[in-house]
Design a protein around this motif. Structure first.
Motif, PDB file in Angstrom:
ATOM      1  N   ALA A  96       0.836  -1.203   0.000  1.00 44.53           N
ATOM      2  CA  ALA A  96       0.000   0.000   0.000  1.00 44.53           C
ATOM      3  C   ALA A  96       0.874   1.257   0.000  1.00 44.53           C
ATOM      4  O   ALA A  96       0.578   2.238  -0.708  1.00 44.53           O
ATOM      5  N   TYR A  97       1.944   1.232   0.764  1.00 43.54           N
ATOM      6  CA  TYR A  97       2.861   2.367   0.845  1.00 43.54           C
ATOM      7  C   TYR A  97       3.526   2.643  -0.508  1.00 43.54           C
ATOM      8  O   TYR A  97       3.563   3.786  -0.980  1.00 43.54           O
ATOM      9  N   GLU A  98       4.057   1.611  -1.125  1.00 46.47           N
ATOM     10  CA  GLU A  98       4.730   1.789  -2.419  1.00 46.47           C
ATOM     11  C   GLU A  98       3.750   2.302  -3.471  1.00 46.47           C
ATOM     12  O   GLU A  98       4.096   3.179  -4.276  1.00 46.47           O
ATOM     13  N   ARG A  99       2.548   1.778  -3.483  1.00 47.83           N
ATOM     14  CA  ARG A  99       1.538   2.247  -4.438  1.00 47.83           C
ATOM     15  C   ARG A  99       1.199   3.717  -4.183  1.00 47.83           C
ATOM     16  O   ARG A  99       1.028   4.501  -5.115  1.00 47.83           O
ATOM     17  N   ALA A 100       1.109   4.115  -2.912  1.00 48.86           N
ATOM     18  CA  ALA A 100       0.802   5.506  -2.567  1.00 48.86           C
ATOM     19  C   ALA A 100       1.939   6.432  -2.985  1.00 48.86           C
ATOM     20  O   ALA A 100       1.706   7.546  -3.465  1.00 48.86           O
ATOM     21  N   ARG A 101       3.171   5.986  -2.810  1.00 51.35           N
ATOM     22  CA  ARG A 101       4.320   6.810  -3.218  1.00 51.35           C
ATOM     23  C   ARG A 101       4.338   7.006  -4.733  1.00 51.35           C
ATOM     24  O   ARG A 101       4.600   8.109  -5.217  1.00 51.35           O
ATOM     25  N   VAL A 102       4.070   5.966  -5.489  1.00 54.76           N
ATOM     26  CA  VAL A 102       4.017   6.083  -6.948  1.00 54.76           C
ATOM     27  C   VAL A 102       2.901   7.036  -7.355  1.00 54.76           C
ATOM     28  O   VAL A 102       3.096   7.920  -8.206  1.00 54.76           O
ATOM     29  N   ALA A 103       1.737   6.886  -6.750  1.00 51.49           N
ATOM     30  CA  ALA A 103       0.600   7.768  -7.071  1.00 51.49           C
ATOM     31  C   ALA A 103       0.945   9.229  -6.771  1.00 51.49           C
ATOM     32  O   ALA A 103       0.615  10.126  -7.560  1.00 51.49           O
TER      33      ALA A 103
END
Length: 112
Positions: A96-103
């Motif tokens: 979830a963290y990695e996806r949020a950083r990419v977004a």
């Protein structure tokens, strides 16, 4: 001895930009900026939001279960009973963290 929630909170809170807040239904919530990465209900359950295709893959592969209250949503639930479950919950928070950083990076590039 440190409980499951404390172990997870210690790890997730150590990631760059993550903040910890009380969750409106009890427990703790983790955010990156304004985006919720997920939350813990005590030592026994983690709930995390994902886009529906990601949620479906996580459920299909057995990494998580459909959300305990909103099973048709993109949210997943991860029961936490063993040390392996703690590790798996942390991995889900990391996803979830990695996806949020990419977004956030994509958003900043569009605005910038």
């Amino acid at each position: 001895m440190e409980g499951n929630a404390e172990r997870i909170e210690r790890e997730v809170a150590s990631w760059d930009g993550v903040t910890v807040h009380p969750h409106r239904y009890g427990g703790v919530e983790f955010r990156l900026g304004r985006r919720e990465l997920g939350h813990l209900h005590g030592d026994r359950l983690a709930d995390l939001p994902f886009k529906r295709p990601v949620r479906d893959m996580l459920v299909e592969t057995g990494r998580a279960r459909p959300h305990h209250v909103l099973p048709e949503s993109g949210w997943v639930s991860k029961p936490i009973e063993t040390d392996d479950d703690v590790v798996e919950a942390i991995e889900l928070f990391r996803l979830a963290y990695e996806r949020a950083r990419v977004a956030a990076a994509v958003r900043a590039a569009r605005e910038g």
